[in-house]
Design a protein around this motif. Structure first.
Motif, PDB file in Angstrom:
ATOM      1  N   UNK A  53       0.708  -1.269  -0.011  1.00 25.82           N
ATOM      2  CA  UNK A  53      -0.112   0.073   0.067  1.00 25.82           C
ATOM      3  C   UNK A  53       0.840   1.116   0.143  1.00 25.82           C
ATOM      4  N   UNK A  54       0.770   2.126  -0.975  1.00 22.15           N
ATOM      5  CA  UNK A  54       1.613   3.362  -0.983  1.00 22.15           C
ATOM      6  C   UNK A  54       0.762   4.297  -0.526  1.00 22.15           C
ATOM      7  N   UNK A  55       1.257   5.333   0.055  1.00 22.14           N
ATOM      8  CA  UNK A  55       0.586   6.629   0.537  1.00 22.14           C
ATOM      9  C   UNK A  55       1.368   7.693  -0.071  1.00 22.14           C
TER      10      UNK A  55
ATOM     11  N   UNK B  20      -5.162  20.346  -2.320  1.00 18.68           N
ATOM     12  CA  UNK B  20      -5.273  18.975  -2.571  1.00 18.68           C
ATOM     13  C   UNK B  20      -6.662  18.456  -2.848  1.00 18.68           C
ATOM     14  N   UNK B  21      -7.753  19.197  -2.082  1.00 14.35           N
ATOM     15  CA  UNK B  21      -8.928  18.886  -1.977  1.00 14.35           C
ATOM     16  C   UNK B  21      -9.822  19.033  -3.190  1.00 14.35           C
ATOM     17  N   UNK B  22      -9.080  20.031  -3.932  1.00 19.57           N
ATOM     18  CA  UNK B  22      -9.855  20.328  -5.299  1.00 19.57           C
ATOM     19  C   UNK B  22      -9.286  19.724  -6.575  1.00 19.57           C
TER      20      UNK B  22
ATOM     21  N   UNK C 124     -10.430  11.449  -9.086  1.00 17.77           N
ATOM     22  CA  UNK C 124     -11.102  12.814  -9.213  1.00 17.77           C
ATOM     23  C   UNK C 124     -10.966  13.420  -7.736  1.00 17.77           C
ATOM     24  N   UNK C 125     -11.180  14.636  -7.684  1.00 19.80           N
ATOM     25  CA  UNK C 125     -11.332  15.458  -6.292  1.00 19.80           C
ATOM     26  C   UNK C 125     -12.314  14.846  -5.279  1.00 19.80           C
ATOM     27  N   UNK C 126     -13.550  14.307  -5.674  1.00 18.03           N
ATOM     28  CA  UNK C 126     -14.363  13.886  -4.805  1.00 18.03           C
ATOM     29  C   UNK C 126     -14.012  12.370  -4.419  1.00 18.03           C
TER      30      UNK C 126
ATOM     31  N   UNK D  19      -8.377   8.053  -1.805  1.00 16.53           N
ATOM     32  CA  UNK D  19      -7.956   9.433  -1.394  1.00 16.53           C
ATOM     33  C   UNK D  19      -8.803   9.657   0.223  1.00 16.53           C
ATOM     34  N   UNK D  20      -8.189  10.509   0.922  1.00 17.86           N
ATOM     35  CA  UNK D  20      -8.614  10.819   2.218  1.00 17.86           C
ATOM     36  C   UNK D  20      -8.453  12.534   2.127  1.00 17.86           C
ATOM     37  N   UNK D  21      -9.494  13.178   1.766  1.00 13.14           N
ATOM     38  CA  UNK D  21      -9.195  14.756   1.911  1.00 13.14           C
ATOM     39  C   UNK D  21      -8.988  15.223   3.151  1.00 13.14           C
ATOM     40  N   UNK D  22      -9.563  14.702   4.164  1.00 13.14           N
ATOM     41  CA  UNK D  22      -9.296  15.147   5.657  1.00 13.14           C
ATOM     42  C   UNK D  22      -7.733  14.929   5.899  1.00 13.14           C
ATOM     43  N   UNK D  23      -7.187  14.051   5.247  1.00 14.39           N
ATOM     44  CA  UNK D  23      -5.806  13.770   5.618  1.00 14.39           C
ATOM     45  C   UNK D  23      -4.845  14.313   4.419  1.00 14.39           C
TER      46      UNK D  23
END
Length: 123
Positions: free
Chosen positions: A19-21, A29-31, A52-54, A72-76
């Protein structure tokens, strides 16, 4: 300026998982659409997976469909690449990149790149 830092690469045997991060700095990042690319020795860099962003729209290279999962985890501010059933052809340096669009488009420009993480799959 966006900074991207990948981690999670390593040396594994055929059939293993990794698992790559990729953690991004900044507020864009979030957009942004994000992607994982890879480059094997003597080969051109190729798109492995995009998101995609979402997180709703996903795209995969044919060679990894059914084995790799991008998320993706936009909060992180983090994008992941879960890689299962690895084979020797997956050996490469893996890079994450941030695009200048919200979804992955042919005209998306990848202006920000991480330093890469090595994935080596042994027979």
């Amino acid at each position: 300026q966006v900074q991207l830092v990948e981690s999670g690469g390593g040396l594994v045997q055929v059939g293993a998982s990794l698992r790559l991060s990729c953690v991004a700095s900044g507020h864009t990042f979030r957009d942004a659409t994000m992607a994982w690319f890879r480059q094997a020795p003597g080969k051109e860099r190729e798109l492995v997976a995009g998101i995609s962003w979402t997180g709703v729209t996903l795209k995969y290279a044919d060679s990894v469909k059914g084995r790799f999962t991008i998320s993706r985890d936009n909060a992180k501010n983090t994008v992941y690449l879960q890689m299962n059933s690895l084979n020797v052809d997956d050996t490469a340096i893996y890079y994450c990149a941030q695009g200048n669009t919200r979804v992955l488009l042919p005209e998306t420009k990848w202006n920000d790149w991480g330093q890469g993480t090595q994935v080596t799959v042994s027979p």
